[in-house]
Enzyme design. Structure first.
Site, mmCIF file in Angstrom:
data_model
loop_
_atom_site.group_PDB
_atom_site.id
_atom_site.type_symbol
_atom_site.label_atom_id
_atom_site.label_comp_id
_atom_site.label_asym_id
_atom_site.label_seq_id
_atom_site.Cartn_x
_atom_site.Cartn_y
_atom_site.Cartn_z
ATOM 1 N N ASP A 28 -0.074 9.904 1.875
ATOM 2 C CA ASP A 28 -0.021 9.737 0.420
ATOM 3 C C ASP A 28 0.688 8.412 0.154
ATOM 4 O O ASP A 28 0.513 7.478 0.917
ATOM 5 C CB ASP A 28 0.680 10.934 -0.232
ATOM 6 C CG ASP A 28 0.197 11.204 -1.651
ATOM 7 O OD1 ASP A 28 0.159 10.240 -2.442
ATOM 8 O OD2 ASP A 28 -0.124 12.351 -1.990
ATOM 9 N N HIS A 32 -1.783 6.228 -0.113
ATOM 10 C CA HIS A 32 -2.426 6.078 -1.416
ATOM 11 C C HIS A 32 -1.929 4.847 -2.161
ATOM 12 O O HIS A 32 -2.462 4.504 -3.204
ATOM 13 C CB HIS A 32 -2.196 7.326 -2.269
ATOM 14 C CG HIS A 32 -2.952 8.515 -1.766
ATOM 15 N ND1 HIS A 32 -2.910 9.746 -2.374
ATOM 16 C CD2 HIS A 32 -3.783 8.665 -0.695
ATOM 17 C CE1 HIS A 32 -3.665 10.605 -1.712
ATOM 18 N NE2 HIS A 32 -4.198 9.970 -0.691
#
Length: 456
Positions: free
Chosen positions: A272, A306
């Site tokens: 992430d 991310h």
């Protein structure tokens, strides 16, 4: 004469190397900042073997490790040593004036026995929650450190849900074979024992002062990996964080409501966000009222994730005075990412980013989005500005090079709260497959051109 010239050259090279090696992390910082207060420990060492720990991965060493930490803390402080070897343990609680030091060859594996992590009152994504105690934790501690050369492995696969489209065939077969269940559509695996809803962050330090993380590797967390919250005088130096790409909520580093922070010479590989600044979510974050501020991020690498450097989306207490210098992002979804949405509130301001190198960005080189996880309804009335309105202003980005991305620049503010006073200079993007998006901005300057209004 030749010897004199050779000696002078050696001296010049030596001086050059010395200057580079001793470069001050504060050199060039664009705002006034008090230097981070360093940790300091007594010259006293205690090995966990002396308090009963047994290496090899067969014996649970939780009691022995925590006994060593408590003993050293009560004595006035010093170093707890984890020697070379494989050590199996439950939750480790760090106490004041203790340096936990991993020697070369040391691996600390956290047991997947959920009973070893009691349920505690904590926070999750910036709001109060009940979760399992973090494998590495501290609260209200002073002068603490984790240093050395070893590895902390959270064995997070036993806790995390897994989406089929995020994993290759061999990973999917291996993880689903350990039990658990599939959702009705068969696309997501869920572990047993309510682990998914209780999964903790690997390291959580709460309300601690003078904190050092140096040299070690932290990997395979159940949720976020490193999570300092409401800490002052935090240094993260030469640390590696390695989470699998398929790790759900597998952020590498989330700095939440912290003041005076140095992050340097680190490598992050995450499922992430990579390096993320936060300060609480919605009303809980606004009521806390503690911004993340006075942060320096230098000479770091982010591989996958991310976002390379991220602010938000839980930024309701504000983020200010942040300087990101000479960082590299390779293979992240976004390079630089600023995200929030209506309802958050909070002010993000005085953010400085410079000398950023990006390669193989699968999304946008720069994303600034105040419609995080929502879609714009062009027919809906524009709400009035109030305490729930997120504000982003005074953001300065320069000297960015990116080879390969989706969008170069994606900037979308809110009609009632545009991105304001943003300066982007010397921003170069090659092999970009889509045009830029620039909407709801006020006084945004990109490579010398100014944009104001809804659309570009």
């Amino acid at each position: 004469m030749k010897n004199i010239m050779r000696n002078m050259l050696v001296v010049l090279l030596t001086l050059g190397c010395t200057t580079s090696a001793q470069a001050d992390v504060y050199d060039g910082v664009p705002f006034n900042i008090d230097k981070v207060k360093a940790t300091s420990f007594l010259n006293y060492n205690l090995s966990i073997v002396e308090t009963g720990a047994v290496k090899g991965g067969k014996v649970l060493c939780t009691e022995a490790i925590n006994k060593a930490i408590e003993t050293v803390s009560k004595r006035g402080g010093g170093r707890v040593i984890i020697p070379s070897g494989l050590w199996l343990t439950g939750a480790i609680t760090l106490q004041s004036n203790v340096e936990l030091h991993l020697e070369k060859g040391a691996i600390v594996a956290f047991t997947t026995d959920m009973s070893q992590y009691p349920i505690v009152e904590t926070t999750y994504e910036g709001i109060p929650a009940r979760k399992s105690l973090s494998p590495i934790n501290a609260k209200n501690a002073e002068n603490i450190a984790i240093t050395g050369y070893g590895i902390f492995d959270g064995q997070g696969e036993a806790w995390r849900p897994l989406k089929k489209d995020k994993a290759n065939t061999s990973v999917w077969k291996r993880i689903t074979a350990q039990g658990g269940s599939l959702t009705s559509n068969g696309n997501t695996w869920i572990p047993d024992d309510k682990r998914e809803v209780m999964r903790p962050n690997l390291l959580k330090f709460e309300s601690c002062n003078r904190v050092l993380l140096e040299g070690c590797t932290f990997k395979n967390s159940a949720a976020w990996c490193l999570h300092p919250v409401m800490c002052n005088d935090l240094t993260i130096d030469n640390v590696k964080v390695m989470n699998p790409e398929y790790g759900q909520n597998g952020d590498a580093l989330d700095v939440e409501s912290c003041n005076r922070v140095i992050i340097k010479d680190c490598m992050f590989d995450a499922g992430d966000d990579g390096i993320c600044m936060k300060s609480g979510k919605d009303k809980a974050g606004r009521d806390r009222g503690l911004p993340t501020q006075n942060v320096i991020v230098r000479d770091c690498q982010v591989m996958h994730g991310h976002g390379g450097f991220v602010i938000g989306s839980e930024m309701s207490g504000g983020v200010r005075n942040v300087w990101v210098k000479n960082c590299t992002f390779d293979g992240t979804d976004a390079g630089l990412r600023f995200k929030s949405t209506r309802g958050r509130g909070g002010v993000v301001e005085d953010i400085y980013v410079e000398d950023i190198q990006m390669l193989n960005i699968t999304g946008n080189a720069l994303t600034m989005d105040l419609y995080y996880f929502v879609k714009e309804d062009a027919n809906a009335p524009v709400p009035a500005v109030d305490e729930t309105t997120p504000i982003f202003k005074n953001i300065y980005i320069k000297n960015v090079a990116c080879l390969g991305c989706n969008y170069g620049l994606y900037i979308k503010g809110l009609p009632e709260s545009p991105f304001e006073n943003v300066v982007i200079d010397n921003f170069y993007v090659d092999n970009c497959s889509k045009p830029d998006v620039i909407e709801y901005v006020k006084n945004v300057k990109i490579n010398g051109e100014t944009f104001t209004g809804k659309a570009f």
